[in-house]
Write an enzyme that holds these catalytic residues in place. Structure first.
Site, PDB file in Angstrom:
ATOM      1  N   HIS A  67      -5.893  -2.852  12.814  1.00  0.00           N
ATOM      2  CA  HIS A  67      -7.279  -3.318  12.798  1.00  0.00           C
ATOM      3  C   HIS A  67      -7.512  -4.305  13.943  1.00  0.00           C
ATOM      4  O   HIS A  67      -8.648  -4.479  14.385  1.00  0.00           O
ATOM      5  CB  HIS A  67      -7.596  -4.025  11.479  1.00  0.00           C
ATOM      6  CG  HIS A  67      -7.614  -3.127  10.283  1.00  0.00           C
ATOM      7  ND1 HIS A  67      -6.473  -2.797   9.591  1.00  0.00           N
ATOM      8  CD2 HIS A  67      -8.633  -2.490   9.656  1.00  0.00           C
ATOM      9  CE1 HIS A  67      -6.789  -2.003   8.588  1.00  0.00           C
ATOM     10  NE2 HIS A  67      -8.082  -1.795   8.601  1.00  0.00           N
ATOM     11  N   LYS A  85      -2.109   9.537   4.711  1.00  0.00           N
ATOM     12  CA  LYS A  85      -2.218   8.651   5.867  1.00  0.00           C
ATOM     13  C   LYS A  85      -1.012   7.694   5.922  1.00  0.00           C
ATOM     14  O   LYS A  85      -0.255   7.595   4.947  1.00  0.00           O
ATOM     15  CB  LYS A  85      -3.523   7.850   5.786  1.00  0.00           C
ATOM     16  CG  LYS A  85      -3.629   6.956   4.540  1.00  0.00           C
ATOM     17  CD  LYS A  85      -4.966   6.269   4.464  1.00  0.00           C
ATOM     18  CE  LYS A  85      -5.045   5.312   3.286  1.00  0.00           C
ATOM     19  NZ  LYS A  85      -6.345   4.686   3.152  1.00  0.00           N
ATOM     20  N   HIS A  86      -0.763   7.034   7.030  1.00  0.00           N
ATOM     21  CA  HIS A  86      -1.497   6.993   8.293  1.00  0.00           C
ATOM     22  C   HIS A  86      -0.632   7.705   9.337  1.00  0.00           C
ATOM     23  O   HIS A  86       0.305   7.101   9.867  1.00  0.00           O
ATOM     24  CB  HIS A  86      -1.742   5.562   8.729  1.00  0.00           C
ATOM     25  CG  HIS A  86      -2.463   4.726   7.721  1.00  0.00           C
ATOM     26  ND1 HIS A  86      -1.832   4.126   6.645  1.00  0.00           N
ATOM     27  CD2 HIS A  86      -3.781   4.404   7.604  1.00  0.00           C
ATOM     28  CE1 HIS A  86      -2.719   3.453   5.919  1.00  0.00           C
ATOM     29  NE2 HIS A  86      -3.907   3.599   6.472  1.00  0.00           N
ATOM     30  N   ARG A  91       0.830  -1.208   0.000  1.00  0.00           N
ATOM     31  CA  ARG A  91       0.000   0.000   0.000  1.00  0.00           C
ATOM     32  C   ARG A  91       0.866   1.260   0.000  1.00  0.00           C
ATOM     33  O   ARG A  91       0.353   2.352  -0.268  1.00  0.00           O
ATOM     34  CB  ARG A  91      -0.915  -0.003   1.228  1.00  0.00           C
ATOM     35  CG  ARG A  91      -1.897  -1.165   1.237  1.00  0.00           C
ATOM     36  CD  ARG A  91      -2.557  -1.313   2.600  1.00  0.00           C
ATOM     37  NE  ARG A  91      -3.405  -0.171   2.914  1.00  0.00           N
ATOM     38  CZ  ARG A  91      -3.876   0.084   4.131  1.00  0.00           C
ATOM     39  NH1 ARG A  91      -3.526  -0.697   5.162  1.00  0.00           N
ATOM     40  NH2 ARG A  91      -4.656   1.117   4.334  1.00  0.00           N
ATOM     41  N   ASP A 136      -8.695   7.707  11.649  1.00  0.00           N
ATOM     42  CA  ASP A 136      -8.975   6.432  10.996  1.00  0.00           C
ATOM     43  C   ASP A 136     -10.244   5.874  11.650  1.00  0.00           C
ATOM     44  O   ASP A 136     -10.767   6.430  12.630  1.00  0.00           O
ATOM     45  CB  ASP A 136      -7.790   5.476  11.159  1.00  0.00           C
ATOM     46  CG  ASP A 136      -7.723   4.432  10.045  1.00  0.00           C
ATOM     47  OD1 ASP A 136      -8.766   4.187   9.391  1.00  0.00           O
ATOM     48  OD2 ASP A 136      -6.646   3.857   9.827  1.00  0.00           O
TER      49      ASP A 136
END
Length: 559
Positions: free
Chosen positions: A198, A185-186, A155, A273
């Site tokens: 997560h 981000k992040h 990513r 987030d």
């Protein structure tokens, strides 16, 4: 920052307290088991649907016409035009399957081409605007220095801060020229973590000086250009103020407000987030996390989409009424939101989204061809012995699959729509080939069976589909020990062994690749076809590694 004329004070003064608070809460217009669509619809009908997050619709609402029907309904539900927000690291296709599928950021990094970065960002922005989205969760500014990172990996553009800044600047310009607000981000950085936020709370124990030259460097350089920043649920002890010990960045005033606004000159929107993520939700709960995130300095928070949005709304409203959240802070944030709503299209654009107009932009021929061009240019050849392959040789195609997918293939056959199916058909279009699968965790019996099978083939082509996946933990984007053993055996047992990686390059750190290897950085159709075409010599790969693979390959490597 762009200059414009707008009556920000006038808009603010006619807004009710409910509307001001609602504009700071991004709800997700979706269906989940916990929150039915009618609860989100009620939120709008109560006049609180001012900010809308990622639009994820029921599985039976995946075509453009039905999506437009839903979006048009949402656009008319509140006094102010909703501020539509979407997560689009590879374009809108992550939420809306009919949109153009663009390659991931690391694929763009592998092209080393800022013009392609700009053009892809501009194209995604145009698709966003065609569907009424004004703000996008892009680009990823993380420096992926940890090869074992289970959630950033492909990513990110790469692992070099100056390279990431260069590529990100082109992306930001493309998005914002296309009329969409970006949220880099992040923040303060998720690139040197070995935990998926997560699932749990990562911790980065670097000193402040090191952080300034690595994780924070993109923000320090790009803050004056960014219209938005998204924060991360990560512990950064070196950046916290006294009294903020063991407080994640999301809830730290020193990190969220003081550092970007007072030191880096940031004037854009600060957005959290998702507060659904276990790293924050398990530790603080819905209400405490929401109030704490706003107190830390977020202008907008991504509401816990597994709960009724009214829970977040009422706890924030109560905190404003009782003085926990100062009204002055609400005013500062809401006026900033109003400003960027004007920058990205204003309040009064209630024009109905029409199929004929939208379809001219979304998944248009120009964007589809651009996505193919990027996938083509990203292909990175890290080893070469037998390539390009010749037709007519006895060939076996092997694809990695999860246990669940393996059982499906065994029961129902290979789906042409799956990545593995696209891969096999792509090879078959060049030469006759047989097909086999390799499980993520092959047993000793599986290993022996496959090693015995390859002995009858001249070419053995293995496609690895080990990609980065949220909530997958340490198995995300990595080879299991069993796979490493099997691949090592296959190299020795095969006459010609070709490894195609439809994911990140870091898995090569655990392999001693002695034969042919190509990296495609993704599992979509364009990446797969480009890799297969390169393998058969239809073009000369020009991609280069945008990261270091420890113990194996350096940044910029290709052969």
């Amino acid at each position: 920052m762009m200059k414009f004329n707008a009556d920000i004070d006038g808009i603010y003064n006619v807004m009710s307290l409910d509307e001001k608070i609602a504009s700071m809460i991004v709800v997700r217009a979706c269906y989940t088991e916990a929150v039915r669509t009618d609860r989100v619809q009620n939120f709008f009908e109560d006049g609180k649907g001012v900010s809308v997050g990622k639009v994820i619709l029921n599985s039976n609402v995946r075509d453009l016409n039905k999506t437009l029907e839903q979006l048009n309904k949402l656009r008319t539900k509140s006094k102010f035009m909703p501020f539509f927000y979407i997560d689009g690291e590879q374009g809108l296709v992550q939420s809306l399957s009919f949109a153009t599928p663009f390659p991931c950021q690391m694929a763009l990094g592998a092209t080393f081409d800022t013009d392609l970065v700009y053009r892809s960002s501009y194209a995604i922005a145009k698709e966003c605007r065609a569907l009424g989205f004004s703000i996008i969760s892009q680009p990823v500014l993380d420096i992926n220095t940890n090869p074992d990172n289970p959630i950033i990996n492909t990513r990110a553009f790469g692992d070099n801060p100056d390279f990431v800044i260069k590529m990100s600047r082109a992306a930001i310009q493309g998005f914002q020229d296309g009329g969409v607000a970006t949220t880099g981000k992040h923040y303060p950085g998720h690139g040197d973590t070995a935990v998926d936020s997560h699932m749990a709370m990562p911790r980065v124990d670097k000193n402040r000086e090191t952080l300034m030259e690595m994780e924070l460097k993109p923000y320090k350089e790009l803050c004056p250009e960014l219209w938005g920043i998204m924060s991360a649920h990560i512990l950064y002890p070196a950046l916290q103020a006294e009294g903020e010990e063991d407080c994640p960045a999301t809830l730290s005033r020193a990190i969220i407000y003081d550092l970007p606004r007072k030191e880096f000159g940031f004037t854009g929107l600060m957005i959290s987030d998702s507060l659904t993520m276990k790293g924050i939700k398990d530790a603080y709960g819905i209400e405490k996390a929401a109030i704490g995130a706003i107190l830390a300095g977020h202008d907008m928070i991504l509401q816990d989409y597994n709960s009724d949005p009214d829970i977040t709304f009422h706890c924030v409203k109560e905190a404003v009424l009782n003085g926990t959240i100062p009204m002055e802070q609400v005013e500062e944030s809401v006026k900033r939101i109003i400003r960027f709503r004007f920058l990205t299209g204003g309040y009064d654009n209630r024009k109905v989204l029409e199929y004929d107009e939208v379809s001219k932009v979304v998944h248009c021929k120009e964007h589809v061809e651009l996505a193919k061009q990027i996938a083509h240019k990203a292909i990175t050849r890290v080893e070469m012995t037998a390539m390009p392959l010749k037709k007519g040789k006895k060939t076996l195609v092997i694809a990695t699959v999860s246990e669940q997918d393996g059982k499906y293939i065994e029961d129902y056959g290979l789906s042409d729509a799956s990545g593995q199916g696209i891969f096999y058909r792509a090879v078959q279009s060049n030469t006759d080939a047989d097909f086999a699968t390799m499980l993520e965790f092959p047993t000793p019996a599986d290993i022996e069976k496959l090693c015995d099978k390859v002995k009858g083939y001249e070419n053995v082509i293995l496609g690895s589909f080990m990609t980065v996946r949220a909530y997958a933990g340490k198995s995300s984007g990595r080879l299991s020990d069993e796979q490493v053993e099997l691949i090592s055996r296959l190299q020795k047992e095969s006459q010609n062994f070709i490894l195609l990686i439809f994911g990140g390059p870091y898995m090569l750190s655990s392999l001693d690749v002695q034969k042919d290897c190509l990296i495609a950085y993704g599992t979509n159709q364009d990446a797969i076809h480009s890799a297969v075409d390169a393998m058969f010599g239809k073009f000369e790969p020009t991609g280069k590694l945008p990261v270091n693979v420890p113990g194996r390959y350096a940044f910029g490597h290709s052969v």
